[in-house]
Design an enzyme around this catalytic site. Structure first.
Site, PDB file in Angstrom:
ATOM      1  N   LYS A  20      97.555  25.956  61.731  1.00 55.47           N
ATOM      2  CA  LYS A  20      96.533  26.941  61.361  1.00 55.47           C
ATOM      3  C   LYS A  20      95.836  26.535  60.068  1.00 55.47           C
ATOM      4  O   LYS A  20      94.614  26.614  59.960  1.00 55.47           O
ATOM      5  CB  LYS A  20      97.196  28.312  61.171  1.00 55.47           C
ATOM      6  CG  LYS A  20      96.316  29.325  60.460  1.00 55.47           C
ATOM      7  CD  LYS A  20      96.994  30.663  60.320  1.00 55.47           C
ATOM      8  CE  LYS A  20      97.805  30.838  59.064  1.00 55.47           C
ATOM      9  NZ  LYS A  20      97.034  31.057  57.837  1.00 55.47           N
ATOM     10  N   ASN A  21      96.622  26.086  59.089  1.00 57.38           N
ATOM     11  CA  ASN A  21      96.027  25.811  57.776  1.00 57.38           C
ATOM     12  C   ASN A  21      95.218  24.518  57.736  1.00 57.38           C
ATOM     13  O   ASN A  21      94.576  24.217  56.724  1.00 57.38           O
ATOM     14  CB  ASN A  21      97.116  25.818  56.691  1.00 57.38           C
ATOM     15  CG  ASN A  21      97.635  27.226  56.428  1.00 57.38           C
ATOM     16  OD1 ASN A  21      97.098  28.196  56.963  1.00 57.38           O
ATOM     17  ND2 ASN A  21      98.673  27.337  55.606  1.00 57.38           N
ATOM     18  N   CYS A 113      96.419  38.480  54.101  1.00 56.23           N
ATOM     19  CA  CYS A 113      97.723  39.135  54.013  1.00 56.23           C
ATOM     20  C   CYS A 113      97.917  39.722  52.619  1.00 56.23           C
ATOM     21  O   CYS A 113      97.357  39.231  51.649  1.00 56.23           O
ATOM     22  CB  CYS A 113      98.828  38.112  54.268  1.00 56.23           C
ATOM     23  SG  CYS A 113      98.989  37.618  55.972  1.00 56.23           S
ATOM     24  N   ARG A 118      95.257  37.868  44.886  1.00 55.20           N
ATOM     25  CA  ARG A 118      94.937  36.486  45.277  1.00 55.20           C
ATOM     26  C   ARG A 118      93.534  36.191  44.788  1.00 55.20           C
ATOM     27  O   ARG A 118      92.578  36.273  45.532  1.00 55.20           O
ATOM     28  CB  ARG A 118      95.074  36.311  46.785  1.00 55.20           C
ATOM     29  CG  ARG A 118      96.515  36.470  47.241  1.00 55.20           C
ATOM     30  CD  ARG A 118      96.674  36.275  48.727  1.00 55.20           C
ATOM     31  NE  ARG A 118      96.657  34.882  49.107  1.00 55.20           N
ATOM     32  CZ  ARG A 118      96.962  34.458  50.328  1.00 55.20           C
ATOM     33  NH1 ARG A 118      97.307  35.314  51.243  1.00 55.20           N
ATOM     34  NH2 ARG A 118      96.902  33.172  50.619  1.00 55.20           N
ATOM     35  N   PRO A 119      93.419  35.862  43.513  1.00 56.52           N
ATOM     36  CA  PRO A 119      92.087  35.668  42.940  1.00 56.52           C
ATOM     37  C   PRO A 119      91.399  34.420  43.479  1.00 56.52           C
ATOM     38  O   PRO A 119      92.045  33.554  44.079  1.00 56.52           O
ATOM     39  CB  PRO A 119      92.372  35.524  41.445  1.00 56.52           C
ATOM     40  CG  PRO A 119      93.802  35.155  41.332  1.00 56.52           C
ATOM     41  CD  PRO A 119      94.507  35.626  42.562  1.00 56.52           C
ATOM     42  N   ASP A 121      89.169  32.840  41.279  1.00 53.54           N
ATOM     43  CA  ASP A 121      88.535  32.326  40.058  1.00 53.54           C
ATOM     44  C   ASP A 121      88.442  30.796  40.044  1.00 53.54           C
ATOM     45  O   ASP A 121      87.435  30.223  39.608  1.00 53.54           O
ATOM     46  CB  ASP A 121      89.293  32.833  38.815  1.00 53.54           C
ATOM     47  CG  ASP A 121      90.775  32.504  38.874  1.00 53.54           C
ATOM     48  OD1 ASP A 121      91.373  32.675  39.953  1.00 53.54           O
ATOM     49  OD2 ASP A 121      91.334  32.058  37.865  1.00 53.54           O
ATOM     50  N   LEU A 122      89.474  30.108  40.550  1.00 58.82           N
ATOM     51  CA  LEU A 122      89.446  28.641  40.533  1.00 58.82           C
ATOM     52  C   LEU A 122      88.373  28.099  41.485  1.00 58.82           C
ATOM     53  O   LEU A 122      87.708  27.115  41.185  1.00 58.82           O
ATOM     54  CB  LEU A 122      90.809  28.071  40.949  1.00 58.82           C
ATOM     55  CG  LEU A 122      91.943  28.262  39.953  1.00 58.82           C
ATOM     56  CD1 LEU A 122      93.262  27.802  40.555  1.00 58.82           C
ATOM     57  CD2 LEU A 122      91.643  27.460  38.688  1.00 58.82           C
ATOM     58  N   ASP A 303     105.380  29.396  52.203  1.00 57.34           N
ATOM     59  CA  ASP A 303     105.246  29.951  53.554  1.00 57.34           C
ATOM     60  C   ASP A 303     106.554  29.872  54.350  1.00 57.34           C
ATOM     61  O   ASP A 303     106.713  30.581  55.347  1.00 57.34           O
ATOM     62  CB  ASP A 303     104.147  29.204  54.330  1.00 57.34           C
ATOM     63  CG  ASP A 303     102.752  29.599  53.859  1.00 57.34           C
ATOM     64  OD1 ASP A 303     102.643  30.494  53.001  1.00 57.34           O
ATOM     65  OD2 ASP A 303     101.774  29.018  54.356  1.00 57.34           O
ATOM     66  N   ILE A 325     104.902  30.968  43.793  1.00 58.02           N
ATOM     67  CA  ILE A 325     103.492  30.829  44.182  1.00 58.02           C
ATOM     68  C   ILE A 325     102.790  32.189  44.279  1.00 58.02           C
ATOM     69  O   ILE A 325     101.723  32.376  43.714  1.00 58.02           O
ATOM     70  CB  ILE A 325     103.345  30.061  45.522  1.00 58.02           C
ATOM     71  CG1 ILE A 325     104.116  28.748  45.472  1.00 58.02           C
ATOM     72  CG2 ILE A 325     101.862  29.823  45.854  1.00 58.02           C
ATOM     73  CD1 ILE A 325     103.600  27.715  44.488  1.00 58.02           C
ATOM     74  N   ARG A 395      98.353  36.079  63.745  1.00 55.33           N
ATOM     75  CA  ARG A 395      97.411  35.316  62.924  1.00 55.33           C
ATOM     76  C   ARG A 395      97.826  33.855  62.828  1.00 55.33           C
ATOM     77  O   ARG A 395      96.991  32.989  62.597  1.00 55.33           O
ATOM     78  CB  ARG A 395      97.374  35.883  61.503  1.00 55.33           C
ATOM     79  CG  ARG A 395      96.929  37.308  61.434  1.00 55.33           C
ATOM     80  CD  ARG A 395      96.993  37.778  60.022  1.00 55.33           C
ATOM     81  NE  ARG A 395      95.978  37.059  59.299  1.00 55.33           N
ATOM     82  CZ  ARG A 395      95.265  37.543  58.309  1.00 55.33           C
ATOM     83  NH1 ARG A 395      95.497  38.767  57.911  1.00 55.33           N
ATOM     84  NH2 ARG A 395      94.359  36.835  57.731  1.00 55.33           N
TER      85      ARG A 395
HETATM   86  C1  UD1 Z   1      97.079  28.266  51.176  1.00 54.49           C
HETATM   87  C2  UD1 Z   1      97.623  28.559  52.552  1.00 54.49           C
HETATM   88  C3  UD1 Z   1      98.766  29.553  52.470  1.00 54.49           C
HETATM   89  C4  UD1 Z   1      99.823  29.059  51.494  1.00 54.49           C
HETATM   90  C5  UD1 Z   1      99.200  28.691  50.149  1.00 54.49           C
HETATM   91  C6  UD1 Z   1     100.176  28.055  49.186  1.00 54.49           C
HETATM   92  C7  UD1 Z   1      95.698  28.287  53.983  1.00 54.49           C
HETATM   93  C8  UD1 Z   1      94.723  28.925  54.913  1.00 54.49           C
HETATM   94  N1  UD1 Z   1      96.580  29.095  53.384  1.00 54.49           N
HETATM   95  O1  UD1 Z   1      96.579  29.494  50.678  1.00 54.49           O
HETATM   96  O2  UD1 Z   1      99.336  29.688  53.775  1.00 54.49           O
HETATM   97  O3  UD1 Z   1     100.766  30.088  51.299  1.00 54.49           O
HETATM   98  O4  UD1 Z   1      98.119  27.766  50.351  1.00 54.49           O
HETATM   99  O5  UD1 Z   1     100.732  26.909  49.750  1.00 54.49           O
HETATM  100  O6  UD1 Z   1      95.733  27.080  53.841  1.00 54.49           O
HETATM  101  N2  UD1 Z   1      95.086  31.125  42.738  1.00 54.49           N
HETATM  102  C9  UD1 Z   1      94.400  31.602  41.640  1.00 54.49           C
HETATM  103  N3  UD1 Z   1      93.035  31.446  41.615  1.00 54.49           N
HETATM  104  C10 UD1 Z   1      92.349  30.855  42.630  1.00 54.49           C
HETATM  105  C11 UD1 Z   1      93.079  30.349  43.746  1.00 54.49           C
HETATM  106  C12 UD1 Z   1      94.458  30.506  43.772  1.00 54.49           C
HETATM  107  O7  UD1 Z   1      94.969  32.145  40.727  1.00 54.49           O
HETATM  108  O8  UD1 Z   1      91.113  30.749  42.548  1.00 54.49           O
HETATM  109  C13 UD1 Z   1      96.552  31.315  42.788  1.00 54.49           C
HETATM  110  C14 UD1 Z   1      96.934  32.249  43.940  1.00 54.49           C
HETATM  111  O9  UD1 Z   1      96.827  33.600  43.548  1.00 54.49           O
HETATM  112  C15 UD1 Z   1      98.357  31.844  44.213  1.00 54.49           C
HETATM  113  C16 UD1 Z   1      98.336  30.342  43.942  1.00 54.49           C
HETATM  114  O10 UD1 Z   1      97.183  30.101  43.132  1.00 54.49           O
HETATM  115  O11 UD1 Z   1      99.224  32.464  43.321  1.00 54.49           O
HETATM  116  C17 UD1 Z   1      98.296  29.483  45.186  1.00 54.49           C
HETATM  117  O12 UD1 Z   1      97.142  29.745  45.909  1.00 54.49           O
HETATM  118  P1  UD1 Z   1      96.416  28.654  46.808  1.00 54.49           P
HETATM  119  O13 UD1 Z   1      97.114  27.345  46.726  1.00 54.49           O
HETATM  120  O14 UD1 Z   1      94.967  28.715  46.510  1.00 54.49           O
HETATM  121  O15 UD1 Z   1      96.684  29.238  48.245  1.00 54.49           O
HETATM  122  P2  UD1 Z   1      95.636  29.520  49.393  1.00 54.49           P
HETATM  123  O16 UD1 Z   1      94.666  28.383  49.494  1.00 54.49           O
HETATM  124  O17 UD1 Z   1      95.126  30.895  49.278  1.00 54.49           O
END
Ligand code: UD1
Length: 415
Positions: A20-21, A113, A118-119, A121-122, A303, A325, A395
């Site tokens: 899926k990812n 979910c 889940r910001p 900002d990055l 996950d 995470i 999902r």
């Molecule tokens: C992806 C995966 C998800 C997995 C996660 C971590 C997909 C579709 N989903 O989610 O299944 O659990 O990686 O391996 O691929 N964060 C910030 N700011 C941002 C972005 C992220 O603070 O702009 C934080 C998030 O809140 C979280 C952490 O970084 O605490 C990891 O997030 P991220 O690696 O971005 O996960 P996703 O891409 O959302």
């Protein structure tokens, strides 16, 4: 709901779906590619359906033929409506692709979910470094790249999977070179780069922490086979483990399984990896999984934490989990406790005292992987477990009940 009459002893062989990812960012990537893309091994999931609806809204034609998805890029729009954005968090990766292709994009804040805040900002700050102007208005993002996307050096303060993907999608058709430092190293990132490079992109180092992207003028659709889903593999391994079973998984990528092996070995399972398949043989009683600390790849994946907690719940001792995470990733603990598990959660730490036996009960899934953990625990529990919230499980899992039934579980879906 999913109804399980346990306990089961799983035995047999199943094949693992595409990831899926990988599928979600690759579907977003088709926005950048002129002509047709044929995506093999594309899992049939509600999140994939949402991505397809986004593509169709943008003017692309999508057709499923078995496990293949054919996308004909005929983009006419650059806006993703609120109801589609709210359905899943990863819809945010469409931002980089659309703004690069159209020079503008309008998207609302994504849903997904409930894993705590889940910001994005990055995503926003790194796209701004590539010259994308982003304005927030009433919960929606108005993005413009009037001078086109400009390559830049971007150092991520955390190796976010989604932000790395968004950057790659924005930068692949840009002027100049982009360097992403502290990029996420998840295998799905390398899979996205493999597709983009097959379409004419020039991305180097994907899957490592420094990714270099030489911008190209345009991309053309191609064929790609999605990598196997490593989290789905871990889920069926956990199901085999809690039931004292012996299961063979076909179509796995064994290299991606390595960072998840330790809890299976600690708990006494014998895992044999052979080419593209894997066999797991579980002992009658699991030992504890001991210590699980979730980390970005190649650390233990967040996950897979919930399904391994179901193993710890029936282990012969104490296991400790540290979730690094996501903030709110222990909601499945409540459901596991209802089945008789002994779990104490304090902040990012969960302590699990294994019990001899779980007992079936009605429970509710609150998120995708937490739902899978309840299914795994339900297989080990004596009596009937009814799991509500199956829409979360759909999902990410293609016919989980059908696959487990093939392995000998008494499990079915009901309305
Ligand atoms: C992806 C995966 C998800 C997995 C996660 C971590 C997909 C579709 N989903 O989610 O299944 O659990 O990686 O391996 O691929 N964060 C910030 N700011 C941002 C972005 C992220 O603070 O702009 C934080 C998030 O809140 C979280 C952490 O970084 O605490 C990891 O997030 P991220 O690696 O971005 O996960 P996703 O891409 O959302």
């Amino acid at each position: 709901m999913i109804i399980i009459d346990g306990p089961a002893e799983l035995c047999g062989e199943i094949s693992i779906q595409g990831a899926k990812n990988s599928a979600l960012p690759i579907l977003a990537a088709t926005v950048l590619c002129k002509g047709q893309s044929v995506l093999h091994n594309c899992p049939d999931l509600t999140d994939v359906e949402t991505a397809v609806r986004i593509l169709e809204h943008l003017g692309c034609r999508c057709a499923r033929e078995g496990s293949d998805l054919v996308v004909d890029n005929a983009m006419t729009g650059c806006e993703v409506p609120q109801e589609l954005m709210r359905e899943m968090r990863s819809s945010i990766v469409f931002l980089g692709a659309i703004v690069s292709r159209c020079g503008e994009a309008r998207l609302c804040f994504p849903g997904g979910c409930e894993l705590g805040p889940r910001p994005i900002d990055l995503h926003i700050s790194s796209l701004q470094k590539l010259g994308v102007e982003i304005e927030e208005k009433g919960g929606c993002l108005q993005c413009r790249a009037p001078g086109g996307i400009q390559g830049a050096y971007v150092s991520l303060s955390f190796p976010s999977v989604g932000a790395t993907e968004n950057l790659m999608l924005a930068a692949v058709c840009s002027k100049g070179t982009t360097i992403i430092a502290n990029a996420a190293r998840e295998p799905e990132i390398a899979d996205l780069a493999a597709y983009l490079n097959r379409c004419g992109g020039r991305i180097y180092g994907a899957g490592e922490s420094c990714v270099i992207i030489d911008g190209v003028k345009e991309l053309f659709g191609s064929e790609h086979r999605m990598m196997p889903d490593r989290i789905v593999s871990a889920t069926y391994m956990a199901a085999a483990a809690v039931t004292g079973g012996s299961v063979t998984l076909r179509d796995v990528d064994n290299a991606h399984i390595l960072p998840m092996l330790s809890p299976f070995e600690e708990s006494g399972c014998e895992v044999r990896q052979m080419g593209g398949s894997l066999n797991i043989m579980a002992p009658r009683r699991l030992m504890p999984v001991k210590h699980i600390r979730t980390m970005p790849y190649p650390g233990f994946p967040t996950d897979a934490q919930p399904v391994v907690m179901s193993m710890a719940a029936v282990g012969s001792g104490t296991s400790v989990f540290v979730e690094n995470i996501f903030e709110n990733r222990y909601r499945h603990a409540e459901g596991l406790q209802r089945l008789g598990a002994k779990i104490k959660v304090e902040g990012k730490v969960a302590i699990v005292e294994g019990v001899d036996r779980l007992a079936g009960a009605p429970v509710e899934a609150w998120d995708l992987r937490g739902g899978a953990a309840l299914v795994v625990a339900g297989l080990a529990a004596r009596g009937r477990t009814e799991i509500e919230g199956v829409e979360y499980i759909r999902r990410g899992y293609e016919d989980i009940a059908g696959n487990l039934a093939l392995l000998g579980a008494r499990i079915r879906e009901a309305d």
